[in-house]
Motif scaffolding. Structure first.
Motif, PDB file in Angstrom:
ATOM      1  N   TYR A  11      -6.485  -4.923 -17.209  1.00 35.07           N
ATOM      2  CA  TYR A  11      -6.538  -4.571 -18.649  1.00 35.07           C
ATOM      3  C   TYR A  11      -7.456  -3.359 -18.496  1.00 35.07           C
ATOM      4  CZ  TYR A  11      -4.238  -8.834 -20.446  1.00 35.07           C
ATOM      5  OH  TYR A  11      -3.154  -9.803 -20.826  1.00 35.07           O
ATOM      6  N   LEU A  12      -8.460  -3.057 -17.962  1.00 34.47           N
ATOM      7  CA  LEU A  12      -9.352  -2.007 -17.951  1.00 34.47           C
ATOM      8  C   LEU A  12      -8.511  -0.940 -17.466  1.00 34.47           C
ATOM      9  CD1 LEU A  12     -12.821  -3.571 -16.914  1.00 34.47           C
ATOM     10  CD2 LEU A  12     -12.060  -2.489 -19.242  1.00 34.47           C
ATOM     11  N   LYS A  13      -7.735  -1.066 -16.269  1.00 31.50           N
ATOM     12  CA  LYS A  13      -6.908   0.017 -15.973  1.00 31.50           C
ATOM     13  C   LYS A  13      -5.860   0.523 -16.927  1.00 31.50           C
ATOM     14  CE  LYS A  13      -7.293  -1.304 -11.129  1.00 31.50           C
ATOM     15  NZ  LYS A  13      -7.242  -2.485 -10.615  1.00 31.50           N
ATOM     16  N   VAL A  73      -8.189   2.645 -19.420  1.00 27.38           N
ATOM     17  CA  VAL A  73      -8.261   4.142 -18.868  1.00 27.38           C
ATOM     18  C   VAL A  73      -7.213   4.919 -19.117  1.00 27.38           C
ATOM     19  CG1 VAL A  73      -8.710   5.310 -16.648  1.00 27.38           C
ATOM     20  CG2 VAL A  73      -9.671   3.095 -17.074  1.00 27.38           C
ATOM     21  N   ASP A  74      -5.967   4.540 -18.603  1.00 25.22           N
ATOM     22  CA  ASP A  74      -4.678   5.286 -18.763  1.00 25.22           C
ATOM     23  C   ASP A  74      -4.528   5.678 -20.192  1.00 25.22           C
ATOM     24  OD1 ASP A  74      -4.273   5.173 -16.050  1.00 25.22           O
ATOM     25  OD2 ASP A  74      -2.808   3.493 -16.027  1.00 25.22           O
ATOM     26  N   ALA A  75      -4.569   4.800 -21.126  1.00 27.30           N
ATOM     27  CA  ALA A  75      -4.123   5.116 -22.698  1.00 27.30           C
ATOM     28  C   ALA A  75      -5.297   5.588 -23.220  1.00 27.30           C
ATOM     29  CB  ALA A  75      -4.180   3.607 -23.257  1.00 27.30           C
ATOM     30  N   MET A 117      -8.286  -1.138 -27.544  1.00 28.20           N
ATOM     31  CA  MET A 117      -7.069  -1.060 -27.124  1.00 28.20           C
ATOM     32  C   MET A 117      -5.803  -1.739 -27.794  1.00 28.20           C
ATOM     33  SD  MET A 117      -5.348   0.189 -24.537  1.00 28.20           S
ATOM     34  CE  MET A 117      -3.843   0.219 -24.029  1.00 28.20           C
ATOM     35  N   ASN A 118      -6.260  -3.032 -28.426  1.00 27.73           N
ATOM     36  CA  ASN A 118      -5.430  -3.815 -29.337  1.00 27.73           C
ATOM     37  C   ASN A 118      -5.020  -2.993 -30.772  1.00 27.73           C
ATOM     38  OD1 ASN A 118      -5.282  -5.828 -27.404  1.00 27.73           O
ATOM     39  ND2 ASN A 118      -6.827  -7.142 -28.641  1.00 27.73           N
TER      40      ASN A 118
END
Ligand code: SF4
Ligand code: SF4
Length: 259
Positions: free
Chosen positions: A249-251, A254-256, A201-202
């Motif tokens: 952060y996990l949510k 998921v979205d991204a 994600m980063n």
């Protein structure tokens, strides 16, 4: 030593045990690693003046981070005259690959020096540091570390200013401040590879690399739990030394990265 667990050291007489080993000459220097705030550190060091050193998480990105309190912890340890072992100087590898704006800034001054070198030299330049624990994963990284630590030069005034600018940029950065310590993963009932997901994600948050982020996410979760399988039990959040809101952060991941 964490906010939730330090009392067991009294309960099981661990301070006395280590003190006895020191008196016998089996332990030369006594210290502890610490993952909480300056008030608890101050209290422990008042109660245990026999401690020789403290191991603290210090890096330039977390110097003023309110959930790590690196500067405040450092100042408490020094007020008590303790030596310091530094952990996470490169923030779990994050400062070896910082956001693009920080890379540009560091490259401008030292085009040939690694990004990790800035992070390690920052902490090694502080007073009272006896060891900088740098997690190295290959010979090349070890050679890089040796190249500037053998004949160590502390950061000069211009370099300190550059670090301050990098801190300002990182303060505005929306990357997830996970240090990849993996403390959270062992007890996860869904076997979610939390630090690998945050690292993916980063890439998107720090450098806008969406395709790489999705690809890394798929690789990380191909044989394990996905971010969307989180059941919000929050065992990971109770153990995370960075006090991250992991489930939120996990949510976001998921979205991204899953949709
Ligand atoms: S809250 Fe989610 S990620 Fe954390 S331990 Fe529970 S299932 Fe795993
Ligand atoms: S415990 Fe916290 S800092 Fe460590 S890997 Fe897990 S999320 Fe990252």
């Amino acid at each position: 030593m964490m906010e939730g667990g330090y009392k067991k050291y009294d309960k099981f007489h661990l301070w006395d045990f280590v003190g006895e080993q020191k008196a016998k000459g089996l332990v030369k220097h006594m210290g502890f690693s610490f993952h909480a705030g300056p008030q608890l550190l101050d209290r422990l060091l008042k109660e245990h003046p026999e401690v020789d050193f403290v191991q603290l998480q210090i890096n330039y990105a977390d110097w003023e981070n309110p959930s790590v309190t690196a500067r405040a912890n450092y100042e408490v340890a020094r007020k008590h005259g303790k030596s310091i072992v530094v952990m996470e100087p490169v923030k779990g590898g994050n400062l070896a690959n910082p956001p693009a704006a920080v890379k540009r800034l560091l490259d401008e001054y030292h085009p040939d020096m690694s990004y990790a070198s800035w992070a390690i030299r920052f902490v090694a330049s502080l007073d009272g540091i006896i060891t900088v624990l740098s997690g190295m994963s290959n010979t090349q990284q070890m050679e890089d570390n040796l190249s500037y630590m053998k004949k160590f030069q502390p950061l000069n005034e211009a370099e300190q200013k550059i670090i301050q600018e990098a801190q300002r940029i990182l303060g505005n950065s929306s990357t997830i401040p996970c240090t990849a310590c993996h403390y959270c993963t062992e007890g996860c009932p869904k076997k979610i590879p939390i630090p690998e997901i945050f690292s993916a994600m980063n890439k998107q948050l720090g450098n806008g690399q969406m395709a790489e982020a999705v690809s890394d996410y798929r690789k990380a979760t191909s044989l394990t739990g996905k971010a969307s399988e989180c059941i919000n039990c929050r065992q990971c959040e109770r153990i995370c030394p960075q006090h991250l809101g992991i489930t939120d952060y996990l949510k976001q991941c998921v979205d991204a990265l899953e949709k």
